[in-house]
Design an enzyme around this catalytic site. Structure first.
Site, PDB file in Angstrom:
ATOM      1  N   GLY A   1       0.809  -1.231   0.027  1.00  0.00           N
ATOM      2  CA  GLY A   1       0.031   0.134  -0.167  1.00  0.00           C
ATOM      3  C   GLY A   1       0.766   1.463  -0.144  1.00  0.00           C
ATOM      4  O   GLY A   1       1.878   1.453   0.683  1.00  0.00           O
ATOM      5  N   THR A   2       0.449   2.288  -0.782  1.00  0.00           N
ATOM      6  CA  THR A   2       1.125   3.477  -0.783  1.00  0.00           C
ATOM      7  C   THR A   2       1.328   4.152   0.556  1.00  0.00           C
ATOM      8  O   THR A   2       2.329   5.020   0.538  1.00  0.00           O
ATOM      9  CB  THR A   2       0.544   4.310  -1.927  1.00  0.00           C
ATOM     10  N   ASP A   3       0.376   4.218   1.364  1.00  0.00           N
ATOM     11  CA  ASP A   3       0.161   5.155   2.470  1.00  0.00           C
ATOM     12  C   ASP A   3       1.501   4.998   3.431  1.00  0.00           C
ATOM     13  O   ASP A   3       2.121   5.989   3.898  1.00  0.00           O
ATOM     14  CB  ASP A   3      -1.124   4.789   3.263  1.00  0.00           C
ATOM     15  N   THR A   4       2.132   3.647   3.710  1.00  0.00           N
ATOM     16  CA  THR A   4       3.272   3.645   4.374  1.00  0.00           C
ATOM     17  C   THR A   4       4.537   2.929   3.549  1.00  0.00           C
ATOM     18  O   THR A   4       5.241   2.435   4.188  1.00  0.00           O
ATOM     19  CB  THR A   4       2.775   2.821   5.708  1.00  0.00           C
TER      20      THR A   4
ATOM     21  N   LYS B   1       6.011   9.950  -0.058  1.00  0.00           N
ATOM     22  CA  LYS B   1       4.546  10.252  -0.744  1.00  0.00           C
ATOM     23  C   LYS B   1       4.172  11.774  -0.726  1.00  0.00           C
ATOM     24  O   LYS B   1       4.146  12.385   0.318  1.00  0.00           O
ATOM     25  CB  LYS B   1       3.678   9.439   0.023  1.00  0.00           C
TER      26      LYS B   1
END
Length: 711
Positions: free
Chosen positions: A224-227, A297
């Site tokens: 996942g891109t969040d973390t 990000k």
């Protein structure tokens, strides 16, 4: 319907006749080092309705599979057949000579695997969704090749088949076909949302890569891109002495969306991992490969979700793949690849803001906190006139809390020369230079996990550039190398009337790899080191053969050069255009010291394949103990058999090569391995009425039984 199998072998002939049910049959032929095997076989039940491949197609298929076999019956094999390992073979679809590489695609969660569920009125995690969607894409999965292989695989050689969880890419314009095994984390380890991950999840993912490390050329982790930036930074520190490509990627939107970024992100990451050895943890997004511990990000919706503000990209993928070799960070290796899983969770991030109170700082810095990333203004500035704040920071530093100063700005770095910055240094705060908050935080977790280090050693470690996570700006005043300072480059540039810096740079990229390989072959470490300091890259190779200086040094037996290159960060896992690693070249030259040195630095063969077993059986047939010893030191498994499941011991026994048999027994080979016809090596000896061989094998079996009882 009768089925006849006629086996012509270099040692004996055996004709078998058996009755079989009336199912369609086909005649198959296989060339091995010990002869040609013709088989009249029943088709698998699932193949009965398929068209039988023509004799010409079968002949071409087996011909391409036998290119790596060398001559057994004396004479010198041709140069193309004298190579070891996985050789370029004629692809049955494109009829080009290609090198195969294996990539592990590890799915750990994230939007890329989500799928719309009408019943749930939203997204849910479909663990097979990635695999199913990718197999629909012609640029990702070559259905024609897979069908061809599956329709021609023999029943008794299942390893030649392609698993249901494997994706096979078409042959690239670089002459490689990439086989991708799609794995998932264990059910208990899959975290649906990356935002829910913790440090234990980091360790689980790291250990999964370690478990598969020797079986693949490269790794792609879907996350996942969040973390993602946090995990990429963490693994960059946890992976010590990394020698292969580990690439993170994901998507802003799921593969099931018509407009998504997942396809291109996956394709680019896999292409890089399957073609190049970039020995770093990296992050690939929107056509750009970033250093993992430099990425952040920067956008929650657009495809270009990541950026690396203070570090140039390592590679770009557009019409082709362009690797910026000079930007890579080469860790000075001292041992094999290993994973450091002891990470501290007593860390945190404290962001300075106008009006922050001493009580807030005191509460945040209280035990059990051990490390803090202090986000300050601009170039590392804090409220230097507020003594009560500085006193709280000073008290925490005296207690042993490591405090890192990182800027809140996206671009730029911490500068200690300003008065406010000097005040923080005097209070015990360490400059984070241009580290991202994600990198500083995960580095603190990694460093604090080294319990045996003193506080001062930990602080020194935080200031050290371990994995390319920071820029040592103190080196800016050092004299920089100018391309025009090199007389050879200057002469070539002048001859071709080249004036621009970019054109001179291309000349250097063309000349330096050749010069470094030449110096490696001569054993000239001084020349290599001078070239390296002038911008020469250890893992880059001349385009005509893909051989690095380490390849050349191993083939020429230059032990001092081999050690020098490995210590300086040269990867022993680079594959040349012939499918060879430096370890294969050391085996080829039977240089035992070179093999042991490479193994010390983590070089390995990976799982022993049937093709490798054929090479081993050839050596056993020729009684070449020295070459067999080289393979043994390199870590080959002598218990893997050829296409007839005959091991080196079977062949040596049938050839009455007593020296080879004794050597194999000393290596601890399994005496009970049966070939395709159910024969053990001892049974072969009995069939040949070789009493001396039978007694030797019987004695070895008795010794093994005694040792097993003692244990």
């Amino acid at each position: 319907m009768a089925a006849i199998e006629f086996h012509v072998n270099s040692t004996f002939s055996n004709t078998q006749l058996s009755n079989t049910p009336s199912r369609p049959i086909r005649i198959c032929a296989r060339k091995t080092n010990h002869g040609i095997i013709f088989r009249c076989r029943r088709l698998r039940q699932r193949q009965c309705e398929q068209k039988i491949v023509s004799c010409t197609a079968i002949e071409k298929f087996f011909q391409s599979r036998s290119l790596s076999s060398s001559s057994v019956d004396g004479g010198s094999p041709s140069p193309s057949k004298n190579r070891l390992g996985t050789l370029p073979v004629e692809d049955p679809i494109t009829h080009e000579n290609v090198v195969n590489s294996k990539v592990l695609l590890l799915y750990t969660g994230g939007a890329l695997g989500w799928k719309v569920d009408p019943d749930l009125e939203g997204f849910h995690l479909d663990k097979k969704n990635v695999l199913k969607e990718l197999k629909k894409l012609p640029m990702m999965h070559d259905v024609e090749y897979v069908d061809y292989i599956q329709s021609n695989v023999l029943d008794d050689i299942p390893e030649e088949g392609i698993g249901s969880d494997t994706i096979v890419m078409p042959v690239s314009k670089y002459g490689r076909r990439i086989f991708i095994d799609v794995f998932e984390m264990k059910e208990s380890d899959v975290v649906v949302h990356s935002k829910d991950q913790d440090i234990q999840d980091w360790s689980n993912i790291a250990l999964r890569i370690k478990e598969c490390y020797e079986n693949y050329h490269g790794f792609v982790i879907l996350h996942g891109t969040d973390t993602m930036a946090y995990l990429a930074s963490a693994l960059s520190f946890m992976f010590e002495n990394l020698g292969k490509s580990v690439i993170f990627t994901g998507s802003q939107y799921s593969l099931s969306d018509h407009l998504n970024d997942g396809r291109q992100n996956l394709l680019g990451a896999i292409m890089i991992a399957g073609h190049y050895v970039i020995p770093e943890v990296t992050l690939f997004f929107h056509g750009i490969l970033y250093r993992g511990n430099r990425a952040v990000k920067v956008d929650a919706r657009r495809f270009g979700a990541f950026d690396s503000p203070n570090c140039s990209p390592l590679a770009t993928v557009e019409a082709g793949i362009e690797v910026e070799w000079e930007e890579l960070f080469y860790e000075h290796q001292a041992t094999k690849f290993k994973v450091h899983t002891k990470m501290s969770s007593r860390i945190g991030v404290l962001r300075i803001f106008p009006g922050i109170t001493p009580e807030a700082i005191r509460a945040f810095l209280e035990p059990p906190i051990e490390g803090v990333v202090l986000e300050t203004y601009g170039s590392g500035n804090g409220p230097d006139s507020r003594e009560e704040l500085l006193e709280e920071i000073r008290a925490a530093a005296k207690r042993g809390v490591i405090i890192m100063n990182c800027t809140q700005c996206l671009y730029g770095h911490v500068v200690d020369s300003y008065a406010t910055g000097r005040v923080l240094v005097e209070a015990g705060v360490i400059s984070g230079n241009d580290m991202t908050v994600e990198a500083a935080l995960t580095k603190l977790s990694y460093v604090l996990g080294h319990d045996k280090l003193t506080l001062e050693e930990k602080k020194a470690m935080m200031k050290t550039n371990l994995r390319g996570e920071l820029t040592l700006y103190k080196d800016e005043k050092m004299q920089q190398f100018s391309l025009r300072d090199n007389e050879l480059i200057d002469a070539v540039a002048s001859h071709f009337k080249v004036g621009s810096t970019e054109e001179v740079r291309f000349i250097k990229q063309a000349l330096f790899p050749v010069l470094m390989c030449h110096a490696a072959g001569r054993g000239d470490i001084d020349a290599m080191e001078e070239l390296r300091q002038q911008g020469g890259v250890l893992n880059i190779a001349p385009s005509h053969d893909g051989r690095t200086p380490l390849h050349v040094a191993c083939l020429e037996g230059q032990l001092q050069v081999i050690r020098h290159l490995l210590v300086k960060g040269a990867s022993p896992h680079v594959i040349d255009n012939h499918g060879q690693t430096p370890l294969h070249d050391a085996i080829r030259s039977a240089n035992e010291e070179a093999i042991l040195l490479l193994r010390e630095f983590g070089a390995h063969l990976g799982p022993t394949t049937v093709d490798t077993a054929l090479e081993i059986c050839t050596l056993a047939a020729d009684d070449k103990v020295d070459r067999l010893r080289a393979w043994h030191l390199a870590g080959v498994d002598f218990n893997v058999g050829d296409y007839d499941r005959r091991t080196a011991l079977h062949v040596a026994v049938c050839r009455n090569n007593m020296n080879t048999v004794k050597f194999l027994l000393d290596c601890g080979v399994d005496l009970n391995v049966r070939d395709l016809y159910g024969f053990t090596p001892r049974k072969n000896a009995e069939l040949f009425e070789n009493k001396e061989m039978v007694e030797l094998l019987q004695s070895a079996m008795e010794k093994k039984k005694i040792n097993a009882v003692d244990e």
